[in-house]
Design a protein around this motif. Structure first.
Motif, short mmCIF file in Angstrom:
data_model
loop_
_atom_site.label_atom_id
_atom_site.label_comp_id
_atom_site.label_asym_id
_atom_site.label_seq_id
_atom_site.Cartn_x
_atom_site.Cartn_y
_atom_site.Cartn_z
N ASP A 78 0.81 -1.19 -0.12
CA ASP A 78 -0.04 0.02 -0.12
C ASP A 78 0.81 1.31 -0.09
O ASP A 78 0.38 2.16 -0.71
CB ASP A 78 -0.97 0.06 1.33
N ASP A 79 2.10 1.29 0.74
CA ASP A 79 2.64 2.45 0.81
C ASP A 79 3.54 2.54 -0.59
O ASP A 79 3.48 3.56 -1.00
CB ASP A 79 3.80 2.30 1.97
N ILE A 80 3.65 1.55 -1.09
CA ILE A 80 4.44 1.65 -2.46
C ILE A 80 3.58 2.11 -3.47
O ILE A 80 3.75 3.10 -4.26
CB ILE A 80 5.17 0.35 -2.83
N ALA A 81 2.22 1.84 -3.37
CA ALA A 81 1.25 2.45 -4.23
C ALA A 81 0.99 3.67 -4.14
O ALA A 81 0.78 4.34 -5.11
CB ALA A 81 0.11 1.48 -4.12
N GLU A 82 1.05 4.20 -2.80
CA GLU A 82 0.69 5.50 -2.54
C GLU A 82 1.85 6.36 -3.24
O GLU A 82 1.76 7.51 -3.74
CB GLU A 82 0.65 5.71 -0.94
N LEU A 83 3.07 5.82 -3.13
CA LEU A 83 4.38 6.72 -3.61
C LEU A 83 4.22 6.78 -5.12
O LEU A 83 4.52 7.98 -5.58
CB LEU A 83 5.40 5.91 -3.07
N LYS A 84 3.54 5.63 -5.82
CA LYS A 84 3.72 5.73 -7.15
C LYS A 84 2.35 6.59 -7.64
O LYS A 84 2.54 7.47 -8.52
CB LYS A 84 3.17 4.31 -7.82
N ARG A 85 1.58 6.75 -6.80
CA ARG A 85 0.48 7.68 -7.12
C ARG A 85 0.98 9.10 -6.82
O ARG A 85 0.48 9.80 -7.95
CB ARG A 85 -0.81 7.35 -6.20
#
Length: 127
Positions: free
Chosen positions: A105-112
């Motif tokens: 989830d953290d990685i997805a948020e950083l990508k977003r």
């Protein structure tokens, strides 16, 4: 902007969180015991450094944060980058990301966030 000592930063955090306060009010919510004279010394230094303003209300002074939390944050980040990453906030960010155990989830948020930032920068260039 001069850096904050630990005590100055604690006072600033309280002023950012609670707004204008008298010394007795600050002392009541301070995270650890602090003597009145020590608190007044920290407040005087913060006024001198132009991070805090004070105004007299009756017999007491009321202190307010003049330096905004976001500005202090940006300055501290720049200082960290200067001290550890030759001034590169990009290198600092990469090192922070590498040193953390990030969830999916953290990685997805950083990508977003990266995508949103990239899109925003492209719009600014077109303007």
């Amino acid at each position: 902007m001069p850096q904050f000592t630990a005590g100055e930063f604690e006072v600033m955090q309280l002023l950012w969180e609670h707004g204008a306060m008298k010394p007795a009010e600050i002392q009541a919510v301070f995270p650890c015991e602090i003597k009145n004279a020590a608190l007044r010394s920290v407040l005087a230094i913060l006024v001198e450094k132009d991070h805090v303003t004070r105004r007299q209300v009756g017999k007491a002074f009321v202190y307010s944060a003049k330096t905004r939390r976001q500005r202090a944050f940006r300055t501290m980040i720049a200082d960290l980058a200067d001290q550890f990453c030759e001034g590169s906030t990009r290198t600092l960010l990469f090192n922070l990301v590498k040193s953390e155990k990030l969830s999916d989830d953290d990685i997805a948020e950083l990508k977003r966030l990266a995508k949103d930032t990239s899109t925003s920068q492209k719009r600014k260039k077109k303007s």
